[in-house]
Design an enzyme around this catalytic site. Sequence first.
Site, PDB file in Angstrom:
ATOM      1  N   GLU A  91      43.830  25.149  51.783  1.00  0.00           N
ATOM      2  CA  GLU A  91      45.083  25.688  51.639  1.00  0.00           C
ATOM      3  C   GLU A  91      45.273  27.155  52.578  1.00  0.00           C
ATOM      4  O   GLU A  91      45.780  28.166  51.831  1.00  0.00           O
ATOM      5  CB  GLU A  91      45.224  26.239  49.916  1.00  0.00           C
ATOM      6  CG  GLU A  91      44.736  25.069  49.208  1.00  0.00           C
ATOM      7  CD  GLU A  91      44.851  25.398  47.832  1.00  0.00           C
ATOM      8  OE1 GLU A  91      45.500  26.274  47.281  1.00  0.00           O
ATOM      9  OE2 GLU A  91      44.300  24.514  46.866  1.00  0.00           O
ATOM     10  N   GLU A  95      38.994  25.725  40.862  1.00  0.00           N
ATOM     11  CA  GLU A  95      38.898  27.344  40.519  1.00  0.00           C
ATOM     12  C   GLU A  95      38.229  27.436  39.284  1.00  0.00           C
ATOM     13  O   GLU A  95      39.034  27.980  38.349  1.00  0.00           O
ATOM     14  CB  GLU A  95      40.278  27.659  40.570  1.00  0.00           C
ATOM     15  CG  GLU A  95      40.875  27.677  41.839  1.00  0.00           C
ATOM     16  CD  GLU A  95      42.530  28.308  41.792  1.00  0.00           C
ATOM     17  OE1 GLU A  95      42.973  28.798  40.785  1.00  0.00           O
ATOM     18  OE2 GLU A  95      43.213  28.354  42.941  1.00  0.00           O
TER      19      GLU A  95
HETATM   20  C1  XIL Z   1      50.278  26.977  43.777  1.00  0.00           C
HETATM   21  C2  XIL Z   1      51.822  26.428  44.322  1.00  0.00           C
HETATM   22  O1  XIL Z   1      51.918  26.400  45.741  1.00  0.00           O
HETATM   23  C3  XIL Z   1      52.942  27.510  43.554  1.00  0.00           C
HETATM   24  O2  XIL Z   1      54.116  26.802  43.998  1.00  0.00           O
HETATM   25  C4  XIL Z   1      52.664  27.260  42.196  1.00  0.00           C
HETATM   26  O3  XIL Z   1      53.713  28.174  41.459  1.00  0.00           O
HETATM   27  C5  XIL Z   1      51.384  27.864  41.719  1.00  0.00           C
HETATM   28  O4  XIL Z   1      50.556  27.007  42.468  1.00  0.00           O
HETATM   29  N1  XIL Z   1      45.504  27.619  44.559  1.00  0.00           N
HETATM   30  C6  XIL Z   1      45.972  26.141  44.281  1.00  0.00           C
HETATM   31  C7  XIL Z   1      47.079  25.810  44.171  1.00  0.00           C
HETATM   32  O5  XIL Z   1      45.049  25.275  44.100  1.00  0.00           O
HETATM   33  O6  XIL Z   1      47.257  24.780  43.557  1.00  0.00           O
HETATM   34  C8  XIL Z   1      48.132  26.781  44.260  1.00  0.00           C
HETATM   35  O7  XIL Z   1      49.573  26.268  44.466  1.00  0.00           O
HETATM   36  C9  XIL Z   1      47.965  27.931  45.051  1.00  0.00           C
HETATM   37  C10 XIL Z   1      46.439  28.623  44.660  1.00  0.00           C
END
Ligand code: XIL
Length: 497
Positions: free
Chosen positions: A394, A275
């Site tokens: 994701e 990101e």
């Molecule tokens: C999220 C987790 O699911 C949460 O539990 C945490 O509080 C924040 O991070 N993009 C990503 C992930 O790459 O690492 C993130 O995960 C969600 C968005």
Amino acid sequence: MPSVRSLLALGLLVTPAVFASPVPQGNGNDNGCKNGQGNGLSKKCTSTSSSTSRSTSTSFSTSQSTSTSTSTSRSTAVTPTPTTPSSTSAAPSTTVAPTSISSTSAVSSTPSPSSTAPSSSGFKLLTPTKTATTGPLASATGMADAAVAIGKYFGTAADIPGTGAASDPYYLAGLNNIHNFNQITPANIMKWQYLEPQQNVFDFTGADQFVALAKTNQKIIRCHTLNWYQQLPNWLSNPATPWTNETLMDVLVNHIDQVMGHFGDSCYAWDVVNEVFNDDATATWRDTIWYRTSGPSFVSVAFRAANAAKAKYGLKTKLYYNDYNIEYLYPKSNMAQQLVANLTTQGINVDGVGLQSHFANTFTPSLSSQQQNMAAFTALKNAKGVNIEVAVTELDVRVPDTGSLFAPSASVTAAIQNQQVQFYWNTVNACATTAGCVGVTVWDFVDTYSWIPSTFAGTGFGDLYYQPGGANSPLVGKAAIDAIIDGFQNVQPGTYA
Ligand code: XIL
């Protein structure tokens, strides 16, 4: 919990946008804890704090328990069943999909008949009707089975150990079922704040437990993530002496070397950098400690370090760039392609790009947009002259839902569920029909443990299963499960009907 008004004022609430415009509005994905500050919505967005609510000293159970807890609060502290993981070593393992799959013990549940009557819009299942979700599905073809049949994987993120999910026997049985999930990603435990809580003091306890469970259950592991701007330890985000480019890049290179060396080829892939771009249509660089201190060059430093670690430790692990709003034709996707091309020009190898795919029912790209986008990425050659791969890393599809965590509220109408089913299918089918797409990962699979409700206020019901009886009770599968299986099987692009 901040009010809706205050979230709006902070620009933290997602404004639903119908995906009709050629210029999407962004999925609001960064409203969890922008610029590492945290917004208080998610208990784990503690990027500026070195404190953690996670216990890494407890193991998670890999066996069934007879827990009858009726706890319905996700934030309630739980006491995971202490067990000794079968292995805590991070010995290199094969990274190919298992050829022999074994069923894990199923939680006893009473399957209810699946509806076979198509809805008016043609979907196989209108409302969630499956309960036989922890053992093999009635068809004996699970989601991973369908993926493996075409040479791909299907997996899930899991926020374990040290969480309620880690001690929920129904969750664990679902997770461990190789027919449904033959790949796993740690949702949190491999992030910087957990692995290097003090400078150059590494704590692999929880992550090693994660890897041990994954290996016991024959999962491919995607490791996540070496460089991100969130969930950093306090010493890194608020240093006593401000970082210079030189000191910060030393910290980054050391972290990558130590962490990759520790996990070795346990990781099929690493999300090396996560990101880096903003969500606006011009896709500018995100203002983070990395970018503020070092400019864009931190990305090449990270990938150089990861490639050096691969060579040093003799690893096969694949090196990925991972981001969101790059899953479809959009300027940010072009920026990510440019990033890969720039690294390639510098002779720095990138093996793949992760398409996060945190979608909403009101904001989800079409099958064709996702296919064209995957085609653009997989046409890129890396520094070795090899086409890069993509993975859906994701996936979730949230919907408006102000009800309980455990069952859909009235706002989750049949029409909305049908949208969700179609959108899961679109993304899976885009991967199924793209040779260079290696697999699909959902960002956890049970609503009880989803990051969605605490991050995107007023939304939920975004995962594949729910627990009407609350935590530690049987899972109910949603119609999207059938859509995912169909999405892998129907490799002639079309629609799910
Ligand atoms: C999220 C987790 O699911 C949460 O539990 C945490 O509080 C924040 O991070 N993009 C990503 C992930 O790459 O690492 C993130 O995960 C969600 C968005």
